[in-house]
Each structure stands twice: as C-alpha cells, then as structure tokens.
Design a protein around this motif. Structure first.
Motif, PDB file in Angstrom:
ATOM      1  N   GLN A   1       0.853  -1.190   0.000  1.00 21.45           N
ATOM      2  CA  GLN A   1       0.000   0.000   0.000  1.00 21.45           C
ATOM      3  C   GLN A   1       0.890   1.241   0.000  1.00 21.45           C
ATOM      4  O   GLN A   1       1.920   1.262   0.691  1.00 21.45           O
ATOM      5  CB  GLN A   1      -0.909   0.029   1.220  1.00 21.45           C
TER       6      GLN A   1
ATOM      7  N   VAL B   1       1.136   5.591   0.209  1.00 22.06           N
ATOM      8  CA  VAL B   1       0.505   6.839   0.611  1.00 22.06           C
ATOM      9  C   VAL B   1       1.465   7.995   0.340  1.00 22.06           C
ATOM     10  O   VAL B   1       2.573   8.035   0.904  1.00 22.06           O
ATOM     11  CB  VAL B   1       0.121   6.828   2.102  1.00 22.06           C
TER      12      VAL B   1
ATOM     13  N   TYR C   1       1.376  11.078  -8.147  1.00 25.30           N
ATOM     14  CA  TYR C   1       1.144   9.713  -7.684  1.00 25.30           C
ATOM     15  C   TYR C   1       2.454   8.935  -7.642  1.00 25.30           C
ATOM     16  O   TYR C   1       3.285   9.075  -8.544  1.00 25.30           O
ATOM     17  CB  TYR C   1       0.214   8.972  -8.638  1.00 25.30           C
TER      18      TYR C   1
ATOM     19  N   TRP D   1      -0.672   1.641  -6.816  1.00 23.13           N
ATOM     20  CA  TRP D   1      -0.706   3.098  -6.875  1.00 23.13           C
ATOM     21  C   TRP D   1      -1.206   3.684  -5.570  1.00 23.13           C
ATOM     22  O   TRP D   1      -2.070   3.106  -4.904  1.00 23.13           O
ATOM     23  CB  TRP D   1      -1.650   3.550  -7.997  1.00 23.13           C
ATOM     24  N   GLY D   2      -0.673   4.842  -5.233  1.00 23.86           N
ATOM     25  CA  GLY D   2      -1.236   5.609  -4.149  1.00 23.86           C
ATOM     26  C   GLY D   2      -2.384   6.465  -4.653  1.00 23.86           C
ATOM     27  O   GLY D   2      -2.721   6.448  -5.848  1.00 23.86           O
ATOM     28  N   ARG D   3      -2.971   7.246  -3.756  1.00 20.57           N
ATOM     29  CA  ARG D   3      -4.110   8.089  -4.112  1.00 20.57           C
ATOM     30  C   ARG D   3      -3.695   9.470  -4.573  1.00 20.57           C
ATOM     31  O   ARG D   3      -4.529  10.243  -5.057  1.00 20.57           O
ATOM     32  CB  ARG D   3      -5.073   8.206  -2.931  1.00 20.57           C
TER      33      ARG D   3
END
Length: 123
Positions: free
Chosen positions: A3, A5, A95, A113-115
């Motif tokens: 994940q 961020v 990103y 991918w991050g947000r």
C-alpha cells in the motif's frame, strides 16, 4: 501486496521547492521498482521519474530533468521526489507507483498506486 501513501504536496509559488514522500506498508519497499507520475486536469497521467529497487538506476521525464531528483530509503520504506524551481505547469496530482519487476516510464506496468498528493504552483 504493498500500500502506498503520498504526502508533501501543497500550494507553493513559482521557484519554490517541494519534497514529496511516498510511504509504503504491507510489504518491504525494497522488493519494488518505484515511479512517480502526475496528472493535471484534463490530461493523461504522465511519467515524472522512476528508480530501481536498489536505487542505482533512475530515469526522468525530459520536462523535469535537472529540476527533479528521485530517491529511496528502503529501510524507511519511503520513496522521495524532490522538485526544485517549481513552475505553474508542474501543477498536478502526483502519484507514486510500485512494480515488482519494472522501474521505467510506462504507467501500465505498475500494479500498485497511491491516491496522490496535490501540488499547485502559483505564478
């Protein structure tokens, strides 16, 4: 799976600098090639920079070469994007992305991918 961020974006003036961070969790970042991409309103997501899993190979878009440095700290599970001499045309959502086998310019080869973090550069 990993994940991601992103952080560090904001509203800045032309000529300023920013350092964006991408923190990974779930799996060790050292397993992944990493990339930074950006997307401005109405435009496609475009490549900015990439770094190999070991950190010894990097690539940059021509539009940012000389102003941007990508780096990574695998012990901290974080990838960074230093952007200097910011221009209004750098305004975009930035990103970070990870791939278990790739560290190049093709966004379609990154699985994670991050947000994103918004960077806005005023003139």
């Amino acid at each position: 799976q990993v994940q991601l961020v992103e952080s560090g974006g904001g509203l800045v003036q032309a000529g300023d600098s920013l350092r964006l961070s991408c923190a990974a969790s779930g799996r060790a970042l050292s397993r992944y090639g990493m990339g930074w991409f950006r997307q401005a309103p109405g435009l496609e997501r475009e490549f900015v920079a990439a770094i190999a899993w070991s950190g010894d190979g990097t690539a940059y878009a021509d539009s940012v070469k000389g102003r941007v440095t990508i780096s990574r700290d695998n012990a901290a599970n974080t990838v960074y994007l230093q952007i200097n001499s910011l221009k209004p045309e750098d305004t975009a959502v930035y990103y970070c992305a990870a791939s278990s086998y790739y560290s190049g310019t093709n966004r379609n080869l990154y699985a994670y991918w991050g947000r994103g973090t918004q960077v806005t550069v005023s003139s």
